[in-house]
Design an enzyme around this catalytic site. Structure first.
Site, PDB file in Angstrom:
ATOM      1  N   ASP A 103     -19.694  11.880   5.907  1.00  0.00           N
ATOM      2  CA  ASP A 103     -18.322  11.377   5.878  1.00  0.00           C
ATOM      3  C   ASP A 103     -17.328  12.479   5.515  1.00  0.00           C
ATOM      4  O   ASP A 103     -17.633  13.383   4.720  1.00  0.00           O
ATOM      5  CB  ASP A 103     -18.245  10.240   4.852  1.00  0.00           C
ATOM      6  CG  ASP A 103     -16.915   9.515   4.866  1.00  0.00           C
ATOM      7  OD1 ASP A 103     -16.355   9.329   5.964  1.00  0.00           O
ATOM      8  OD2 ASP A 103     -16.445   9.118   3.779  1.00  0.00           O
ATOM      9  N   HIS A 119      -7.412   5.275   0.222  1.00  0.00           N
ATOM     10  CA  HIS A 119      -8.687   5.639  -0.390  1.00  0.00           C
ATOM     11  C   HIS A 119      -8.651   5.371  -1.891  1.00  0.00           C
ATOM     12  O   HIS A 119      -7.657   5.647  -2.569  1.00  0.00           O
ATOM     13  CB  HIS A 119      -8.978   7.137  -0.193  1.00  0.00           C
ATOM     14  CG  HIS A 119      -9.391   7.501   1.195  1.00  0.00           C
ATOM     15  ND1 HIS A 119      -8.819   8.523   1.897  1.00  0.00           N
ATOM     16  CD2 HIS A 119     -10.336   6.978   2.007  1.00  0.00           C
ATOM     17  CE1 HIS A 119      -9.387   8.628   3.080  1.00  0.00           C
ATOM     18  NE2 HIS A 119     -10.313   7.695   3.171  1.00  0.00           N
ATOM     19  N   GLY A 120      -9.742   4.829  -2.423  1.00  0.00           N
ATOM     20  CA  GLY A 120      -9.876   4.686  -3.875  1.00  0.00           C
ATOM     21  C   GLY A 120      -9.137   3.515  -4.475  1.00  0.00           C
ATOM     22  O   GLY A 120      -9.121   3.354  -5.694  1.00  0.00           O
ATOM     23  N   VAL A 132     -16.590   1.602   2.838  1.00  0.00           N
ATOM     24  CA  VAL A 132     -16.466   1.057   1.479  1.00  0.00           C
ATOM     25  C   VAL A 132     -17.203   1.990   0.535  1.00  0.00           C
ATOM     26  O   VAL A 132     -18.376   2.303   0.765  1.00  0.00           O
ATOM     27  CB  VAL A 132     -17.050  -0.371   1.384  1.00  0.00           C
ATOM     28  CG1 VAL A 132     -16.864  -0.917  -0.028  1.00  0.00           C
ATOM     29  CG2 VAL A 132     -16.393  -1.305   2.398  1.00  0.00           C
TER      30      VAL A 132
END
Length: 280
Positions: free
Chosen positions: A83, A181-182, A232
């Site tokens: 990724d 993200h996050g 995820v």
């Protein structure tokens, strides 16, 4: 059982009545059996994705060997994906080690440079039957030490997406449509009309990064609008660390470490099962 690429995994998922496949970040090797338990309980194929930081920490070959072993023993169709990689040499290392899917992240570059570098990766991958994900637009938040400030977020345009897919021939495209993200304490605001338009114009599987912060309602809608891969990561990490903090605090120094990790892995399995249920 050999590891499969993204196209193979998506086909199996759709045969089993899933609209999308979850791609779940593995943060440490101790988590790995929990992922396979979730896949078996939901009758879902499994896509495990690895950051370059985790790959360097554990070793590319150890990851491939471990995932291959569990895929065979548990009889779960599995894809191993690298990724958010910006280093073409690291991508080549992953390919040679046995990863079956990779992502070149050139979203920080100009579109011309992004296309050129992504095309190099695609040309490396095709003879090995490895699928390639590209990214266009800048998704906010942080992941694996890389951060994008709010003012630098760039929503993917339909015109750029069409050009990118045509010139790179990627197997799937990560788009910036409002996720972060996050994010696990708030709610992402997906631009559904833009997502639908990109899907119709490109005809290519789209990837939703920042899947932790997406509401269940938005997630169910997104997978009908062209999202075929949902990343995820943060939510599993948060649950795992939270459980470990509790068990380690209560434990004794001569307790087996596995006693501290079992509740954390059970929490991770539950998170995966809940997410997978949204992809039908």
């Amino acid at each position: 059982m050999s590891l499969l690429n993204f196209n193979d995994i998506l086909r199996i998922a759709q045969e089993r009545q899933f609209k999308a496949i979850g791609s779940f970040n593995l943060h440490c090797i101790e988590m790995l059996p929990a992922y396979f338990r979730a896949a078996k309980k939901t009758n879902s194929p499994l896509m495990i994705q690895i950051s370059t930081g985790t790959a360097q920490y554990l070793g590319y070959k150890l990851l491939v060997d471990s995932v291959c072993s569990l895929a065979e023993s548990e009889n779960v169709p599995t894809c191993l994906h690298l990724d958010h990689c910006t280093d073409i040499n690291a991508i080549e290392t992953a390919m040679n080690a046995g990863f079956t899917s990779v992502m070149y992240d050139g979203s920080h570059l100009s579109i011309d440079d992004n296309i050129a570098n992504t095309r190099i990766v695609v040309e490396m991958a095709r003879p090995k039957n490895i699928t390639v994900e590209g990214e266009l637009g800048a998704i906010g938040g942080s992941e694996d030490g890389k951060a994008v400030a709010d003012e630098d977020i760039t929503i993917t345009t339909v015109e750029d997406a069409v050009r990118f897919v045509h010139e790179t021939q990627v197997d799937m495209l990560a788009v910036s449509v409002g996720t972060v993200h996050g994010l696990y304490t708030g709610k992402a605001q997906i631009r559904h009309e833009r997502l639908t338009a990109i899907s119709k114009a490109t005809g290519t599987p789209l990837v939703l990064h920042g899947g932790t912060g997406v509401s269940d309602e938005d997630m169910r809608l997104a997978v009908t609008e062209g999202i075929n891969k949902v990343n995820v990561g943060t939510e599993m990490n948060v649950q795992w660390v939270g459980q470990c903090k509790t068990t380690f605090e209560k434990g004794k120094v001569n307790d087996s470490v596995r006693k501290f990790l079992i509740p954390a892995n059970e929490a991770v399995t539950q998170v995966l099962m809940e997410k997978i249920a949204l992809f039908k």
